[in-house]
Design a protein around this motif. Structure first.
Motif, PDB file in Angstrom:
ATOM      1  N   ALA A 181       0.850  -1.190   0.000  1.00 30.54           N
ATOM      2  CA  ALA A 181       0.000   0.000   0.000  1.00 30.54           C
ATOM      3  C   ALA A 181       0.883   1.236   0.000  1.00 30.54           C
ATOM      4  O   ALA A 181       1.756   1.380   0.848  1.00 30.54           O
ATOM      5  CB  ALA A 181      -0.918  -0.007   1.218  1.00 30.54           C
ATOM      6  N   LEU A 182       0.667   2.138  -0.955  1.00 27.10           N
ATOM      7  CA  LEU A 182       1.462   3.349  -1.094  1.00 27.10           C
ATOM      8  C   LEU A 182       0.678   4.547  -0.589  1.00 27.10           C
ATOM      9  O   LEU A 182      -0.552   4.614  -0.751  1.00 27.10           O
ATOM     10  CB  LEU A 182       1.881   3.554  -2.543  1.00 27.10           C
ATOM     11  CG  LEU A 182       3.162   2.830  -2.997  1.00 27.10           C
ATOM     12  CD1 LEU A 182       2.992   1.321  -2.915  1.00 27.10           C
ATOM     13  CD2 LEU A 182       3.540   3.237  -4.408  1.00 27.10           C
ATOM     14  N   SER A 183       1.372   5.484   0.008  1.00 26.64           N
ATOM     15  CA  SER A 183       0.708   6.627   0.640  1.00 26.64           C
ATOM     16  C   SER A 183       0.009   7.528  -0.370  1.00 26.64           C
ATOM     17  O   SER A 183      -0.913   8.255  -0.010  1.00 26.64           O
ATOM     18  CB  SER A 183       1.722   7.444   1.439  1.00 26.64           C
ATOM     19  OG  SER A 183       2.795   7.871   0.619  1.00 26.64           O
ATOM     20  N   ASP A 184       0.411   7.505  -1.644  1.00 29.62           N
ATOM     21  CA  ASP A 184      -0.258   8.331  -2.647  1.00 29.62           C
ATOM     22  C   ASP A 184      -1.414   7.613  -3.322  1.00 29.62           C
ATOM     23  O   ASP A 184      -2.006   8.132  -4.275  1.00 29.62           O
ATOM     24  CB  ASP A 184       0.748   8.812  -3.687  1.00 29.62           C
ATOM     25  CG  ASP A 184       1.389   7.662  -4.462  1.00 29.62           C
ATOM     26  OD1 ASP A 184       1.125   6.481  -4.109  1.00 29.62           O
ATOM     27  OD2 ASP A 184       2.160   7.922  -5.398  1.00 29.62           O
ATOM     28  N   GLY A 185      -1.748   6.414  -2.847  1.00 27.29           N
ATOM     29  CA  GLY A 185      -2.871   5.662  -3.403  1.00 27.29           C
ATOM     30  C   GLY A 185      -2.527   4.785  -4.584  1.00 27.29           C
ATOM     31  O   GLY A 185      -3.400   4.069  -5.091  1.00 27.29           O
ATOM     32  N   ASN A 186      -1.280   4.811  -5.048  1.00 27.19           N
ATOM     33  CA  ASN A 186      -0.865   3.978  -6.177  1.00 27.19           C
ATOM     34  C   ASN A 186      -0.466   2.583  -5.679  1.00 27.19           C
ATOM     35  O   ASN A 186       0.690   2.179  -5.745  1.00 27.19           O
ATOM     36  CB  ASN A 186       0.304   4.648  -6.914  1.00 27.19           C
ATOM     37  CG  ASN A 186       0.698   3.899  -8.174  1.00 27.19           C
ATOM     38  OD1 ASN A 186      -0.103   3.164  -8.756  1.00 27.19           O
ATOM     39  ND2 ASN A 186       1.935   4.074  -8.593  1.00 27.19           N
ATOM     40  N   HIS A 187      -1.447   1.848  -5.145  1.00 26.39           N
ATOM     41  CA  HIS A 187      -1.178   0.569  -4.507  1.00 26.39           C
ATOM     42  C   HIS A 187      -0.731  -0.479  -5.528  1.00 26.39           C
ATOM     43  O   HIS A 187      -1.134  -0.448  -6.701  1.00 26.39           O
ATOM     44  CB  HIS A 187      -2.422   0.070  -3.770  1.00 26.39           C
ATOM     45  CG  HIS A 187      -3.015   1.082  -2.838  1.00 26.39           C
ATOM     46  ND1 HIS A 187      -2.253   1.796  -1.944  1.00 26.39           N
ATOM     47  CD2 HIS A 187      -4.297   1.510  -2.661  1.00 26.39           C
ATOM     48  CE1 HIS A 187      -3.024   2.606  -1.256  1.00 26.39           C
ATOM     49  NE2 HIS A 187      -4.273   2.462  -1.678  1.00 26.39           N
ATOM     50  N   GLN A 188       0.104  -1.401  -5.061  1.00 24.58           N
ATOM     51  CA  GLN A 188       0.638  -2.472  -5.901  1.00 24.58           C
ATOM     52  C   GLN A 188       0.029  -3.797  -5.459  1.00 24.58           C
ATOM     53  O   GLN A 188       0.262  -4.265  -4.348  1.00 24.58           O
ATOM     54  CB  GLN A 188       2.166  -2.529  -5.793  1.00 24.58           C
ATOM     55  CG  GLN A 188       2.864  -1.237  -6.166  1.00 24.58           C
ATOM     56  CD  GLN A 188       2.638  -0.860  -7.626  1.00 24.58           C
ATOM     57  OE1 GLN A 188       2.702  -1.711  -8.514  1.00 24.58           O
ATOM     58  NE2 GLN A 188       2.371   0.409  -7.873  1.00 24.58           N
ATOM     59  N   ASP A 189      -0.772  -4.389  -6.334  1.00 23.76           N
ATOM     60  CA  ASP A 189      -1.461  -5.639  -6.031  1.00 23.76           C
ATOM     61  C   ASP A 189      -1.068  -6.665  -7.083  1.00 23.76           C
ATOM     62  O   ASP A 189      -0.994  -6.350  -8.282  1.00 23.76           O
ATOM     63  CB  ASP A 189      -2.970  -5.413  -6.038  1.00 23.76           C
ATOM     64  CG  ASP A 189      -3.731  -6.607  -5.494  1.00 23.76           C
ATOM     65  OD1 ASP A 189      -3.076  -7.609  -5.138  1.00 23.76           O
ATOM     66  OD2 ASP A 189      -4.976  -6.550  -5.436  1.00 23.76           O
TER      67      ASP A 189
END
Length: 439
Positions: free
Chosen positions: A206-214
């Protein structure tokens, strides 16, 4: 114009070997000889008085053993010296507190490997767009998959060369791991943005800028249990289940202390192949994801986690049995499968290669504190995936891992200072001193 600064870089490159059955037997014999050499060396070292232990004495013992025991001669002399060097380094790591004391290597629980310490013995040559040739001592010329340009031939010099290699066997066969040394220009400082990353189970990164990696594979099955084989497709999962049942059935006919049958060993090998395939897919996703993060962001902040403590069993003792043992076991399996430590290791060296930095911040309360108001309100973490701030003046809601990632980035920006209820950094005062408003 600034002068170009060069850095010496050492890294490894792993390639798959294409071996004939005869070559497989030769390398297997070398690996078994190396393991036996380690066990004999450890037995000699522990029996001998401390005053008589020395590197020179151990070297003489190894040379004598290779002369007296015929099948130890299958191991090249340089590889035998590498076993001694590795064993001595293991004791140095123990003495300096970096690792436990070395022990005997079991036949079936030890990774089979053989070291080739000198790069000049390899004689690497590219023969095709996809294939290269390497010389393995006492085996001969062997093909390997060419997936990366290596400093060989005219490209090799004193600063850019292959210094050695190691043969390693996994469920998919033998591989060669080259030790490469190159001279690269020092990268310019990365000017990209700062990012906080929280490693989780439901949301891998989970990235703080919302660019999550799934990675697109659900962490749990429809019934809510952890999916230990999420990197396999449905057909592979069904095949793995059949193999595990077959192995359990064949194992039931084995008497205590009796050797496993060839059929049972063959079934175990097939299970290892599927497990190795799943591991490769996971590592491939980690490499691609961490490379993208290192290229995009200049500063990466992560939690300083003690993963070994997090995955300890909740079984307890007979006098004080643990609670929720099955649930904790599933969580431990999910954490181990995500391999958070390996992700942080990749981010560390990849960020440095691109001119960025990786920092670690304290982990306590990052998932329980609201990233919007800074309050630690009981009950805000409603579930593994949901966070809803119970502060009446806030009410922020979102993904729990995203909330933790925002807190991680905030901890880095304020210089790791404790966050008060108002969400601002405060000046530390002497222990026991009262605040000015209470004096």
């Amino acid at each position: 114009m600034s002068e170009l600064v060069w850095n010496k870089r050492q890294f490894g490159h792993r390639a798959r070997l294409a071996l004939t059955p005869a070559q497989i037997r030769l390398i297997d014999d070398q690996a078994h000889a190396a393991r036996t050499m380690w066990n004999c060396l450890h037995d000699w070292w522990t029996i001998l008085p401390k005053g008589k232990r020395s590197l020179a004495a151990a070297d003489a013992v190894i040379r004598q053993a290779r002369k007296e025991i015929d099948w130890l001669g299958a191991l090249p002399a340089q590889a035998a010296q590498a076993v001694l060097k590795t064993y001595f380094q293991a004791w140095k790591n123990c003495w300096e507190g970096r690792a436990d004391a070395p022990n005997f290597k079991a036949r079936f629980r030890t990774v089979m490997s053989v070291d080739i310490p000198q790069g000049r013995d390899l004689q690497i040559k590219r023969v095709h767009r996809r294939w290269g040739m390497v010389n393995i001592p006492k085996v001969g010329r062997v093909r390997f998959r060419w997936t990366k340009d290596l400093p060989v031939g005219k490209l090799a010099n004193r600063e850019n060369r292959i210094t050695g290699a190691r043969l390693v066997k996994d469920g998919l066969g033998w591989h060669i791991a080259f030790r490469v040394q190159t001279l690269e220009p020092r990268p310019e400082p990365h000017t990209g943005p700062e990012i906080g990353i929280d490693a989780g189970v439901n949301l891998p990164l989970a990235l703080s800028d919302g660019n999550h990696q799934d990675h697109g594979r659900p962490a749990r099955l429809p019934d809510g249990t952890a999916d230990r084989d999420k990197w396999l497709n449905p057909d592979e999962k069904a095949r793995l289940l059949r193999l595990e049942r077959r192995a359990a059935h064949r194992k039931s006919f084995r008497e205590p202390k009796e050797h496993s049958s060839n059929r049972l060993n063959r079934t175990y090998d097939q299970i290892k192949q599927l497990r190795a395939k799943a591991t490769r897919r996971a590592v491939d996703w980690q490499h691609k994801t961490t490379t993208g993060i290192a290229q995009q962001y200049g500063t990466v902040a992560v939690e300083a986690l003690t993963i070994t403590s997090m995955v300890k069993s909740a079984k307890g003792t007979i006098e004080e049995p643990g609670t929720n043992v099955a649930q904790k076991s599933g969580l431990n399996r999910s954490i181990s499968q995500e391999a958070w430590g390996r992700t942080v290791t990749m981010l560390t060296y990849k960020a440095a290669r691109h001119g960025g930095t990786l920092v670690k911040v304290p982990a306590p309360n990052t998932s329980l504190r609201c990233s919007a108001c800074g309050f630690l309100t009981p009950g805000s973490r409603e579930s593994q995936a949901t966070f809803m701030c119970k502060n009446p003046d806030c009410g922020w809601s979102g993904n729990a891992d995203w909330n933790a990632a925002r807190n991680i980035l905030h901890l880095y920006r304020i210089g790791l200072v404790a966050i008060p209820a108002a969400g601002r950094a405060v000046v530390r005062r002497t222990r026991g001193a009262k605040p000015a408003t209470a004096r």
